[in-house]
Design a protein around this motif. Structure first.
Motif, PDB file in Angstrom:
ATOM      1  N   ASP A  94       0.800  -1.216   0.000  1.00 17.55           N
ATOM      2  CA  ASP A  94       0.000   0.000   0.000  1.00 17.55           C
ATOM      3  C   ASP A  94       0.842   1.279   0.000  1.00 17.55           C
ATOM      4  OD1 ASP A  94      -2.412  -1.464   0.067  1.00 17.55           O
ATOM      5  OD2 ASP A  94      -2.222  -1.721   2.236  1.00 17.55           O
ATOM      6  N   LYS A  95       2.162   1.146   0.036  1.00 18.73           N
ATOM      7  CA  LYS A  95       3.028   2.324   0.048  1.00 18.73           C
ATOM      8  C   LYS A  95       3.755   2.467  -1.284  1.00 18.73           C
ATOM      9  CE  LYS A  95       3.970   2.432   5.027  1.00 18.73           C
ATOM     10  NZ  LYS A  95       5.018   2.298   6.084  1.00 18.73           N
ATOM     11  N   LEU A  96       4.038   3.710  -1.658  1.00 17.49           N
ATOM     12  CA  LEU A  96       4.893   3.958  -2.816  1.00 17.49           C
ATOM     13  C   LEU A  96       6.308   3.509  -2.489  1.00 17.49           C
ATOM     14  CD1 LEU A  96       3.729   7.506  -3.958  1.00 17.49           C
ATOM     15  CD2 LEU A  96       3.486   5.399  -5.259  1.00 17.49           C
ATOM     16  N   THR A  97       6.932   2.819  -3.425  1.00 17.00           N
ATOM     17  CA  THR A  97       8.279   2.299  -3.201  1.00 17.00           C
ATOM     18  C   THR A  97       9.306   3.117  -3.969  1.00 17.00           C
ATOM     19  OG1 THR A  97       7.427   0.052  -2.901  1.00 17.00           O
ATOM     20  CG2 THR A  97       9.778   0.275  -3.380  1.00 17.00           C
ATOM     21  N   VAL A  98      10.314   3.610  -3.252  1.00 19.93           N
ATOM     22  CA  VAL A  98      11.430   4.327  -3.859  1.00 19.93           C
ATOM     23  C   VAL A  98      12.630   3.393  -3.844  1.00 19.93           C
ATOM     24  CG1 VAL A  98      12.960   6.329  -3.745  1.00 19.93           C
ATOM     25  CG2 VAL A  98      10.554   6.556  -3.071  1.00 19.93           C
ATOM     26  N   LEU A  99      13.124   3.043  -5.020  1.00 27.12           N
ATOM     27  CA  LEU A  99      14.282   2.160  -5.161  1.00 27.12           C
ATOM     28  C   LEU A  99      15.521   3.009  -5.410  1.00 27.12           C
ATOM     29  CD1 LEU A  99      15.591  -0.672  -5.548  1.00 27.12           C
ATOM     30  CD2 LEU A  99      14.912  -0.522  -7.962  1.00 27.12           C
ATOM     31  N   VAL A 100      16.506   2.891  -4.524  1.00 27.85           N
ATOM     32  CA  VAL A 100      17.730   3.684  -4.624  1.00 27.85           C
ATOM     33  C   VAL A 100      18.897   2.740  -4.889  1.00 27.85           C
ATOM     34  CG1 VAL A 100      19.240   5.363  -3.482  1.00 27.85           C
ATOM     35  CG2 VAL A 100      16.782   5.329  -2.966  1.00 27.85           C
TER      36      VAL A 100
ATOM     37  N   ALA B 281       9.040  -1.057  -7.836  1.00 28.06           N
ATOM     38  CA  ALA B 281       9.390   0.356  -7.685  1.00 28.06           C
ATOM     39  C   ALA B 281       8.374   1.286  -8.347  1.00 28.06           C
ATOM     40  CB  ALA B 281      10.782   0.607  -8.264  1.00 28.06           C
ATOM     41  N   ASP B 282       8.063   2.369  -7.639  1.00 31.83           N
ATOM     42  CA  ASP B 282       7.247   3.451  -8.195  1.00 31.83           C
ATOM     43  C   ASP B 282       8.113   4.628  -8.608  1.00 31.83           C
ATOM     44  OD1 ASP B 282       4.421   2.450  -7.587  1.00 31.83           O
ATOM     45  OD2 ASP B 282       5.374   2.300  -5.622  1.00 31.83           O
ATOM     46  N   VAL B 283       9.273   4.761  -7.971  1.00 33.47           N
ATOM     47  CA  VAL B 283      10.252   5.801  -8.281  1.00 33.47           C
ATOM     48  C   VAL B 283      11.633   5.173  -8.125  1.00 33.47           C
ATOM     49  CG1 VAL B 283      11.172   8.081  -7.692  1.00 33.47           C
ATOM     50  CG2 VAL B 283       8.743   7.611  -7.353  1.00 33.47           C
ATOM     51  N   ALA B 284      12.578   5.574  -8.968  1.00 23.91           N
ATOM     52  CA  ALA B 284      13.948   5.070  -8.848  1.00 23.91           C
ATOM     53  C   ALA B 284      14.918   6.233  -8.718  1.00 23.91           C
ATOM     54  CB  ALA B 284      14.317   4.221 -10.053  1.00 23.91           C
ATOM     55  N   VAL B 285      15.920   6.059  -7.857  1.00 20.66           N
ATOM     56  CA  VAL B 285      17.057   6.973  -7.774  1.00 20.66           C
ATOM     57  C   VAL B 285      18.249   6.185  -8.273  1.00 20.66           C
ATOM     58  CG1 VAL B 285      18.493   8.403  -6.273  1.00 20.66           C
ATOM     59  CG2 VAL B 285      16.041   8.183  -5.810  1.00 20.66           C
ATOM     60  N   PHE B 286      18.783   6.565  -9.434  1.00 22.41           N
ATOM     61  CA  PHE B 286      19.773   5.756 -10.141  1.00 22.41           C
ATOM     62  C   PHE B 286      20.913   6.609 -10.677  1.00 22.41           C
ATOM     63  CE2 PHE B 286      18.479   1.368 -11.918  1.00 22.41           C
ATOM     64  CZ  PHE B 286      17.741   1.042 -10.798  1.00 22.41           C
ATOM     65  N   ARG B 287      22.029   5.947 -11.002  1.00 24.46           N
ATOM     66  CA  ARG B 287      23.006   6.505 -11.912  1.00 24.46           C
ATOM     67  C   ARG B 287      22.370   6.475 -13.312  1.00 24.46           C
ATOM     68  NH1 ARG B 287      26.637   9.637  -9.394  1.00 24.46           N
ATOM     69  NH2 ARG B 287      28.252   8.530  -8.228  1.00 24.46           N
TER      70      ARG B 287
ATOM     71  N   GLU C  23      16.300  -0.655 -18.510  1.00 25.82           N
ATOM     72  CA  GLU C  23      15.411  -1.424 -17.644  1.00 25.82           C
ATOM     73  C   GLU C  23      14.344  -0.537 -17.010  1.00 25.82           C
ATOM     74  OE1 GLU C  23      18.504  -5.032 -16.478  1.00 25.82           O
ATOM     75  OE2 GLU C  23      18.103  -3.469 -14.994  1.00 25.82           O
ATOM     76  N   LEU C  24      14.729   0.660 -16.600  1.00 22.79           N
ATOM     77  CA  LEU C  24      13.761   1.586 -16.003  1.00 22.79           C
ATOM     78  C   LEU C  24      12.672   1.964 -16.999  1.00 22.79           C
ATOM     79  CD1 LEU C  24      16.011   4.073 -13.972  1.00 22.79           C
ATOM     80  CD2 LEU C  24      14.572   2.248 -13.062  1.00 22.79           C
ATOM     81  N   THR C  25      13.069   2.312 -18.209  1.00 23.67           N
ATOM     82  CA  THR C  25      12.075   2.748 -19.196  1.00 23.67           C
ATOM     83  C   THR C  25      11.217   1.589 -19.692  1.00 23.67           C
ATOM     84  OG1 THR C  25      13.745   2.619 -20.962  1.00 23.67           O
ATOM     85  CG2 THR C  25      13.384   4.767 -19.950  1.00 23.67           C
TER      86      THR C  25
ATOM     87  N   ILE D 159       9.332   3.346 -15.194  1.00 19.91           N
ATOM     88  CA  ILE D 159       9.560   3.838 -13.834  1.00 19.91           C
ATOM     89  C   ILE D 159      10.107   5.260 -13.876  1.00 19.91           C
ATOM     90  CG2 ILE D 159      10.806   3.453 -11.663  1.00 19.91           C
ATOM     91  CD1 ILE D 159      11.032   0.484 -12.505  1.00 19.91           C
ATOM     92  N   PRO D 160       9.424   6.238 -13.275  1.00 22.23           N
ATOM     93  CA  PRO D 160       9.961   7.599 -13.183  1.00 22.23           C
ATOM     94  C   PRO D 160      11.270   7.575 -12.405  1.00 22.23           C
ATOM     95  CG  PRO D 160       7.653   7.528 -12.521  1.00 22.23           C
ATOM     96  CD  PRO D 160       8.118   6.109 -12.617  1.00 22.23           C
ATOM     97  N   ALA D 161      12.209   8.432 -12.791  1.00 21.09           N
ATOM     98  CA  ALA D 161      13.536   8.348 -12.181  1.00 21.09           C
ATOM     99  C   ALA D 161      14.085   9.699 -11.780  1.00 21.09           C
ATOM    100  CB  ALA D 161      14.503   7.672 -13.157  1.00 21.09           C
ATOM    101  N   ILE D 162      14.854   9.675 -10.699  1.00 25.15           N
ATOM    102  CA  ILE D 162      15.735  10.783 -10.328  1.00 25.15           C
ATOM    103  C   ILE D 162      17.141  10.275 -10.621  1.00 25.15           C
ATOM    104  CG2 ILE D 162      16.581  12.240  -8.458  1.00 25.15           C
ATOM    105  CD1 ILE D 162      13.825  11.708  -7.077  1.00 25.15           C
ATOM    106  N   LEU D 163      17.806  10.894 -11.577  1.00 27.05           N
ATOM    107  CA  LEU D 163      19.085  10.391 -12.066  1.00 27.05           C
ATOM    108  C   LEU D 163      20.230  11.277 -11.604  1.00 27.05           C
ATOM    109  CD1 LEU D 163      18.012   9.518 -15.728  1.00 27.05           C
ATOM    110  CD2 LEU D 163      18.117   7.981 -13.751  1.00 27.05           C
TER     111      LEU D 163
END
Length: 373
Positions: free
Chosen positions: A187-193, A267-273, A281-283, A287-291
């Motif tokens: 039930d929570k948004l998941t941020v994958l870092v 993941a609902d959001v990813a923080v990635f290189r 893989e993200l696209t 998955i929306p990303a903070i790069l």
């Protein structure tokens, strides 16, 4: 059909090569595949474990400046081309495919001189030195990004936009299985870092403030993969800093994930290189990303990869030198507080995804063989 595939040095060159190999084998039916790499690269360990025959040549990469070492390397490369030619003559491939890394140079050059159909796969927006040189000799260039075409001075008919190959498990993994395997709250948004297999110190350091800010937050959960070498120091620093993450249960810290596809599925959001394979893989999953591009990548190619996604509305980019916990928190809040922004970024990311890239490259290889029949 007989195929030689060459690519090595890093997992970013090797795993796409394996994915292409499996797709060629599936589509071509009766197929024999030989990998060519170096005995010192990761490919020497990874490829045999995947069950493929493996041959080696001796070759070194060029430095990105004039030097006597480069002169010696050029002379050594002549010997590498001869050795690659002997392997090719013995195996008699119908097509030779290169996925990047300096080992591809002698192999693809030898194949071209022997009039065997050749393909290079360029993953990044900014092509590598080896692929720029090879583009003048090979028959086809498979690009991960449309923007990369501007950096090749060859005939446009040589170029095909295929996207970058991803493992099939990335698409087959389900959110339900990922949530269950990783003990996440559905039930929570998941941020994958994730900062890469070895971690990213700048991202890891910025996460301390993120932990403090989001600990006990009921909206989100954070799954942070630190990298093996960074994990112990991060856990120790959390204790010394008095950051309480255990009571909230919404922050999970792991040194490494062997099953990254299930994490991506969750993941609902990813923080990635901004490595090409990670972005593919993200696209593919939308998955929306903070790069945060790795600042020391060759030709700063990660910055260009990241900006290509940002330009299409699929990512927020923060330069590594500008990364702070406050900037990362601000970017996360933009996405968490504005569901319409998050939804639109997910849509734009999905539009950029090319989950069938390996199949497209395999079909390209088969078509090259068929033109000779």
């Amino acid at each position: 059909m007989r195929v030689i595939i060459s690519g090595g040095g890093t997992g970013g060159h090797i795993y796409p090569a394996i994915t292409i190999a499996n797709e060629v084998a599936k589509l071509a039916g009766n197929c024999e595949i030989l990998f060519v790499g170096t005995k010192h690269g990761l490919e020497a360990d990874i490829v045999p474990k995947e069950g493929f025959p493996f041959a080696t040549i001796e070759v070194r990469g060029l430095e990105r400046r004039l030097s006597w070492k480069n002169v010696r390397t050029l002379f050594a490369t002549i010997g590498s081309v001869w050795h690659a030619a002997q392997i090719i003559k013995k195996f008699k491939p119908d097509v030779v495919i290169g996925t990047g890394g300096y080992v591809c140079g002698p192999v693809l050059l030898a194949a071209s001189l022997l009039k065997i159909p050749t393909i290079i796969q360029e993953q990044n927006v900014i092509p590598g030195v080896t692929n720029k040189i090879l583009s003048r000799f090979v028959d086809k260039i498979a690009l991960g990004y449309q923007e990369a075409a501007d950096y090749f001075s060859c005939r446009s008919e040589k170029i095909t936009i295929t996207g970058n190959p991803i493992r099939p498990e990335v698409m087959s993994a389900s959110r339900e299985s990922g949530v269950a395997e990783l003990s996440l709250d559905p039930d929570k948004l998941t941020v994958l870092v994730v900062g890469g297999s070895r971690g990213a110190r700048s991202i890891n350091n910025a996460m301390f403030g993120v932990y403090r800010y989001f600990s006990n937050n009921q909206r989100i959960q954070i799954l942070h993969v630190t990298g093996q070498s960074e994990y112990n120091s991060i856990v120790d620093n959390i204790k010394q800093s008095g950051i309480e993450i255990s009571s909230g249960g919404n922050i999970i810290i792991k040194p490494y994930l062997y099953n990254m596809p299930v994490a991506l599925a969750s993941a609902d959001v990813a923080v990635f290189r901004a490595g090409a394979v990670g972005l593919a893989e993200l696209t593919a999953r939308g998955i929306p990303a903070i790069l945060i591009p790795y600042p020391y990548a060759a030709e700063n190619h990660q910055e260009f990869n990241a900006r290509a996604l940002e330009k299409q509305g699929a990512a927020i980019v923060i330069a590594d030198k500008e990364l702070t916990d406050a900037k990362l928190i601000e970017a996360l809040e933009i996405l968490l507080d504005h569901p319409e922004v998050l939804s639109n970024m997910a849509k734009k990311s999905k539009e950029l995804g090319r989950p069938q890239a390996a199949q497209a490259i395999a079909r390209l290889a088969i078509s090259l063989k068929e033109t000779l029949i």
